[in-house]
Every structure is written in structure tokens, then in C-alpha cells.
Write a protein that holds these residues in place. Structure first.
Motif, PDB file in Angstrom:
ATOM      1  N   SER A 169       0.834  -1.274   0.052  1.00  0.00           N
ATOM      2  CA  SER A 169      -0.088   0.048   0.196  1.00  0.00           C
ATOM      3  C   SER A 169       0.869   1.210  -0.241  1.00  0.00           C
ATOM      4  N   LEU A 170       1.927   1.241   0.756  1.00  0.00           N
ATOM      5  CA  LEU A 170       2.676   2.381   0.924  1.00  0.00           C
ATOM      6  C   LEU A 170       3.291   2.774  -0.577  1.00  0.00           C
ATOM      7  N   VAL A 171       3.957   1.671  -1.069  1.00  0.00           N
ATOM      8  CA  VAL A 171       4.314   1.969  -2.616  1.00  0.00           C
ATOM      9  C   VAL A 171       3.200   2.543  -3.307  1.00  0.00           C
ATOM     10  N   CYS A 172       2.094   2.028  -3.297  1.00  0.00           N
ATOM     11  CA  CYS A 172       0.956   2.504  -4.147  1.00  0.00           C
ATOM     12  C   CYS A 172       0.499   4.082  -3.866  1.00  0.00           C
ATOM     13  N   VAL A 173       0.788   4.279  -2.443  1.00  0.00           N
ATOM     14  CA  VAL A 173       0.638   5.697  -1.991  1.00  0.00           C
ATOM     15  C   VAL A 173       1.575   6.519  -2.824  1.00  0.00           C
ATOM     16  N   ILE A 174       2.854   6.209  -2.511  1.00  0.00           N
ATOM     17  CA  ILE A 174       3.862   7.129  -3.393  1.00  0.00           C
ATOM     18  C   ILE A 174       3.463   7.342  -4.944  1.00  0.00           C
ATOM     19  N   ALA A 175       3.073   6.305  -5.529  1.00  0.00           N
ATOM     20  CA  ALA A 175       2.829   6.762  -7.109  1.00  0.00           C
ATOM     21  C   ALA A 175       1.575   7.515  -7.179  1.00  0.00           C
ATOM     22  N   THR A 176       0.364   7.144  -6.378  1.00  0.00           N
ATOM     23  CA  THR A 176      -0.882   8.214  -6.639  1.00  0.00           C
ATOM     24  C   THR A 176      -0.425   9.726  -6.068  1.00  0.00           C
ATOM     25  N   SER A 177       0.159   9.796  -5.098  1.00  0.00           N
ATOM     26  CA  SER A 177       0.415  11.112  -4.720  1.00  0.00           C
ATOM     27  C   SER A 177       1.448  11.868  -5.417  1.00  0.00           C
ATOM     28  N   SER A 178       2.477  11.096  -5.913  1.00  0.00           N
ATOM     29  CA  SER A 178       3.548  11.892  -6.618  1.00  0.00           C
ATOM     30  C   SER A 178       2.820  12.358  -7.849  1.00  0.00           C
ATOM     31  N   ALA A 179       1.886  11.712  -8.673  1.00  0.00           N
ATOM     32  CA  ALA A 179       1.219  12.107  -9.863  1.00  0.00           C
ATOM     33  C   ALA A 179       0.059  13.269  -9.443  1.00  0.00           C
ATOM     34  N   ALA A 180      -0.496  13.198  -8.511  1.00  0.00           N
ATOM     35  CA  ALA A 180      -1.463  14.433  -8.165  1.00  0.00           C
ATOM     36  C   ALA A 180      -0.650  15.502  -7.831  1.00  0.00           C
ATOM     37  N   ALA A 181       0.560  15.284  -6.758  1.00  0.00           N
ATOM     38  CA  ALA A 181       1.336  16.481  -6.564  1.00  0.00           C
ATOM     39  C   ALA A 181       1.989  17.134  -7.614  1.00  0.00           C
ATOM     40  N   ALA A 182       2.084  16.478  -9.005  1.00  0.00           N
ATOM     41  CA  ALA A 182       2.859  16.991  -9.980  1.00  0.00           C
ATOM     42  C   ALA A 182       1.938  18.022 -10.284  1.00  0.00           C
ATOM     43  N   VAL A 183       0.570  17.774 -10.489  1.00  0.00           N
ATOM     44  CA  VAL A 183      -0.263  18.858 -11.298  1.00  0.00           C
ATOM     45  C   VAL A 183      -0.380  20.004 -10.097  1.00  0.00           C
ATOM     46  N   TYR A 184      -0.777  19.687  -8.828  1.00  0.00           N
ATOM     47  CA  TYR A 184      -0.761  20.724  -7.690  1.00  0.00           C
ATOM     48  C   TYR A 184       0.365  21.574  -7.602  1.00  0.00           C
ATOM     49  N   VAL A 185       1.522  21.037  -7.908  1.00  0.00           N
ATOM     50  CA  VAL A 185       2.623  21.963  -7.758  1.00  0.00           C
ATOM     51  C   VAL A 185       2.759  22.864  -9.019  1.00  0.00           C
ATOM     52  N   GLN A 186       2.544  22.211 -10.255  1.00  0.00           N
ATOM     53  CA  GLN A 186       2.535  23.219 -11.438  1.00  0.00           C
ATOM     54  C   GLN A 186       1.699  24.358 -11.326  1.00  0.00           C
ATOM     55  N   ARG A 187       0.364  23.917 -10.789  1.00  0.00           N
ATOM     56  CA  ARG A 187      -0.719  25.095 -10.689  1.00  0.00           C
ATOM     57  C   ARG A 187      -0.427  26.000  -9.775  1.00  0.00           C
ATOM     58  N   GLN A 188       0.619  25.773  -8.901  1.00  0.00           N
ATOM     59  CA  GLN A 188       1.175  26.757  -7.799  1.00  0.00           C
ATOM     60  C   GLN A 188      -0.049  26.542  -6.858  1.00  0.00           C
ATOM     61  N   LEU A 189      -0.761  25.480  -6.434  1.00  0.00           N
ATOM     62  CA  LEU A 189      -1.607  25.290  -5.427  1.00  0.00           C
ATOM     63  C   LEU A 189      -0.983  24.788  -4.034  1.00  0.00           C
ATOM     64  N   ALA A 190       0.042  24.040  -4.461  1.00  0.00           N
ATOM     65  CA  ALA A 190       0.583  23.497  -2.936  1.00  0.00           C
ATOM     66  C   ALA A 190       1.382  24.631  -2.784  1.00  0.00           C
ATOM     67  N   ASP A 191       1.431  24.706  -1.246  1.00  0.00           N
ATOM     68  CA  ASP A 191       2.398  25.762  -0.463  1.00  0.00           C
ATOM     69  C   ASP A 191       3.484  24.702  -0.156  1.00  0.00           C
ATOM     70  N   THR A 192       4.622  24.853  -1.054  1.00  0.00           N
ATOM     71  CA  THR A 192       5.902  24.076  -0.864  1.00  0.00           C
ATOM     72  C   THR A 192       6.632  24.491   0.432  1.00  0.00           C
ATOM     73  N   ARG A 193       6.429  25.826   0.905  1.00  0.00           N
ATOM     74  CA  ARG A 193       7.360  26.375   1.899  1.00  0.00           C
ATOM     75  C   ARG A 193       6.755  25.527   3.245  1.00  0.00           C
ATOM     76  N   LEU A 194       5.428  25.658   3.354  1.00  0.00           N
ATOM     77  CA  LEU A 194       4.780  25.008   4.366  1.00  0.00           C
ATOM     78  C   LEU A 194       4.814  23.487   4.354  1.00  0.00           C
ATOM     79  N   GLY A 195       4.623  22.747   3.224  1.00  0.00           N
ATOM     80  CA  GLY A 195       4.934  21.457   2.851  1.00  0.00           C
ATOM     81  C   GLY A 195       6.308  20.772   3.285  1.00  0.00           C
ATOM     82  N   VAL A 196       7.147  21.695   2.970  1.00  0.00           N
ATOM     83  CA  VAL A 196       8.591  21.220   3.436  1.00  0.00           C
ATOM     84  C   VAL A 196       9.090  21.347   5.025  1.00  0.00           C
ATOM     85  N   VAL A 197       8.451  22.556   5.643  1.00  0.00           N
ATOM     86  CA  VAL A 197       8.418  22.477   6.923  1.00  0.00           C
ATOM     87  C   VAL A 197       7.820  21.623   7.711  1.00  0.00           C
ATOM     88  N   LEU A 198       6.708  21.265   7.409  1.00  0.00           N
ATOM     89  CA  LEU A 198       5.510  20.401   7.971  1.00  0.00           C
ATOM     90  C   LEU A 198       5.939  18.867   7.762  1.00  0.00           C
TER      91      LEU A 198
END
Lengths: 262, 115
Positions: free
Chosen positions: A50-79
Motif C-alpha cells: 500500500s505504501l508503494v501505491c500511495v507514493i505513485a498516486t500522490s506523486s502524480a497528483a502532487a505534480a499537477v498541484y505543484v505546477q498550478r502553484q496550489l501546493a504551498d511548498t514552503r509549508l509542505g517542506v517545513v511540516l
């Protein structure tokens, strides 16, 4: 390996991935109990998969969120510090627990997830339009709770989004859309921290993990395409029933073993 | 040299996208290969030691191909941390670059500590 068995693993992944994308979940809540109950796998191997699956789906989804600048990367990195430490703790602590204890903990988690699911917004409910300005607050609280979320992730093989998103939204003043995107940004790293430990101790079996990951990844792609076309409340209701059923089955599977021990 | 935020987002996004797509493609190749090669001995067990992986890949072992896919997937978030650290560093945000490297060190220490 028999074709039917491999196909069944792919189909499980497809179901978990599409449900997950429709409801903003990683799919671990379905994969772990299904592999344990239907495929008779030891729970640690189910969690590793399951953990390997979680990495696959979250990486693909995060790629879209980061490109649209919706993810707060500073908050993410600290948290991220909190859940990474938690994930390592959880992945180590899990070796001290028996299969039965883990199944009971998972069943309790499934009941809790079902309750949370009843009240939580799905990706289709997220507000459209521009993200309002915000100031992140309560970092120590956020770090503490996300440490616990990481621990649960490392122990049970789930992403932990249902804990991190409300935490950022309700306690840290982050808009819900940014919270959902940032949670995805962090989940891959959290899951990797514990997945490496599962891999190292032999709880990631490539022949079993690969078909599930392929299914989950394709399922998540399909699920995100259906997002605007499917009535999410129906999917939510269906998953709620599924989670309750899996929780009861996990308990039924574990309880006779306790009796045998006594 | 500084890096505009948009470029940093594009770099992080590309690592995540290509990492997840490439590793899933390798996993799919391994699964199809496994099903089409019934003469390869069944191997439902833990991953093989890394020192064997290269040789097994060269020998066309589908289980080694699947293991490579899993390793690529596990390395994707680590590469994302490195990309974020470099992006923050180039943007002059040293504090965030440092935190990223601390997160990376924690993961590696966790692996070494248990391993």
C-alpha cells in the motif's frame, strides 16, 4: 504466477485508485484490508504494498498541484519534518506488534475513517476560483499532529491525508484547496520514509506489489477524469459502506485468533 | 544566479510527474513480461539484493524489472526533496533549503539506523 491472480491484483488496484481519486484518498484504506482478507497476505506485506501505491498516486497528483502553484511548498517542506519522523517511528514500532493486534488497530482506524468520510468534503466539493490570502499559524500543533499522522501512515500503510487536510484547514488557517494540494505534496515523502524500511526488511514483494501499483495508478488517472461527471455523494456513501464492511471483516478475522491465543 | 518561483514549481512538478510515470511504466513492463515468460521460475518473495539486480536485469528477469520499477518509485520523492532544496537554495531561501536537507537526512538515517 497465474494470470487470474495477477489480474485480480490489478483490478483491486483499479478500484482502490479510482475510488481514491474521486474522494481524495490514497486508496490504502481499501488496499490493506483487501490484500489481507481476500488475498490472505500478512498485514505487513499488505502495508508495504500500500505504501508503494500511495507514493505513485500522490506523486502524480502532487505534480499537477505543484505546477498550478496550489501546493504551498514552503509549508509542505517545513511540516514534512513531523510526518517523516512519525513514519519512521511507525514503521519501526510495527515490528513489535502481532498480526492480530495490527488487524484490530486497522479495524478501529477503518471505523474512524468511515466517520470522518461522512463529514469531509470530496475533491469535487472544493471551491473554485482564486485562493484567498492566508497566514499559516500554529506550526507547533501542526507538527505534533502531523507526527502522529506519519506514525499512523508508517504503521498502517495509508497516506494520512484525512488527518493532514483538516489539520491545515481548521487549525493552521490554510485554505482547503491549498491544504488538499499541500497534503498530497507531503504524502509521497512520508510514505517513502516508511516504505524504505518495509522494503529493507522484505515486506515489499515485487511480484505482488507491481500489479497493484499499476492498477492503482491507472485507476487514479481514470478517477480524476470522472471527477466532474460522477455524483460524489454516492461514491462517498458506497465507500462508507465498504469501509464498515472491511472493518467488521478485519475484526471477525482477528477475533478467533485472539480466542485461540487465550 | 536566482530561480523564479515558477521555474522551481516546474522543476519539482517534472520530477514528480516523470518519476511516477516512468516507474509505473517499468512496473507494467515487468508485469506483462512476467505473464509472458512462464519458464522464468516463480519468485514470490522479498526483493533481491541490489548487487544481483544489475545481473538479473541484463538476464531479462521480469522480477528484477518490477524491482527496478519499485526502486525508481521510492527514489522519486527523494529526488523531489533534492530538487526543492536546490530550488530554495537558488532562490536565496536558505532556511527552506536546509529544512529540505534535514528531511532527506532523516529518511536516510532511518534507513541506515534500522539497516
Amino acid at each position: 504466477m497465474p494470470l487470474a491472480y495477477v489480474l485480480a491484483l490489478v483490478v483491486l488496484g483499479l478500484l482502490a485508485g479510482s475510488f481514491g481519486a474521486l474522494l481524495g484518498l490514497g486508496g490504502g484504506v481499501i488496499i490493506v484490508p483487501a490484500l489481507t482478507l481476500l488475498f490472505d497476505m500478512p498485514i505487513q506485506i499488505a502495508v508495504g504494498t500500500s505504501l508503494v501505491c500511495v507514493i505513485a498516486t500522490s506523486s502524480a497528483a502532487a505534480a499537477v498541484y505543484v505546477q498550478r502553484q496550489l501546493a504551498d511548498t514552503r509549508l509542505g517542506v517545513v511540516l514534512e519534518l513531523g510526518p517523516v519522523l512519525g513514519a519512521i517511528t511507525g514503521a519501526v514500532a510495527v515490528t513489535w506488534l502481532s498480526q492480530v493486534t495490527l488487524q484490530i488497530i486497522f479495524a478501529v482506524f477503518l471505523f474512524t475513517a468511515a466517520l470522518l468520510l461522512w463529514r469531509r468534503p470530496t475533491p469535487a466539493d472544493l471551491p473554485g476560483g482564486a485562493v484567498p490570502d492566508y497566514q499559516v499559524r500554529n506550526y507547533p500543533l501542526g507538527m505534533g499532529i502531523s507526527y502522529l499522522a506519519g506514525g499512523v501512515s508508517g504503521m498502517l500503510g495509508i497516506g494520512g491525508g484525512p488527518i493532514k487536510v483538516p489539520l491545515m484547514y481548521l487549525a493552521m488557517g490554510v485554505p482547503i484547496k491549498v491544504a488538499a494540494a499541500t497534503s498530497n505534496f507531503m504524502i509521497g515523502v512520508t510514505a517513502t520514509a516508511s516504505a524504505f524500511l518495509y522494503y529493507h526488511r522484505g515486506s515489499v514483494v515485487p511480484a505482488l506489489t507491481a500489479p497493484v501499483v499499476v492498477g492503482v495508478f491507472l485507476g487514479a488517472l481514470l478517477g480524476s477524469r470522472w471527477l466532474r461527471r460522477v455524483e460524489s455523494r454516492w461514491v462517498q456513501g458506497l465507500l462508507l459502506l465498504l469501509l464498515l464492511y472491511l472493518a467488521v471483516q478485519m475484526l471477525r478475522d482477528a477475533l478467533p485468533l485472539i480466542g485461540a491465543k487465550l | 544566479m536566482t530561480l523564479p518561483p515558477q521555474r522551481a514549481s516546474q522543476a519539482i512538478s517534472a520530477v514528480l510527474r516523470w518519476g511516477s510515470y516512468l516507474s509505473t511504466a517499468v512496473l507494467l513492463l515487468g508485469v506483462v513480461w512476467m505473464l509472458r515468460a512462464p519458464d522464468v521460475p516463480l519468485r514470490v518473495g522479498p526483493a533481491m539484493p541490489l548487487r544481483q539486480l544489475g545481473r538479473q536485469l541484463a538476464a531479462g528477469n521480469p522480477y528484477a524489472v518490477m524491482q527496478l520499477g519499485i526502486l525508481l518509485l521510492l527514489l522519486t520523492p527523494l529526488l523531489r526533496i533534492v530538487t526543492a532544496a536546490v530550488s530554495f537554495g537558488l532562490a536565496g531561501e536558505r532556511r527552506y533549503a536546509l529544512v529540505s536537507l534535514v528531511v532527506l537526512s532523516l529518511i536516510l538515517l532511518g534507513l541506515l539506523g534500522v539497516g
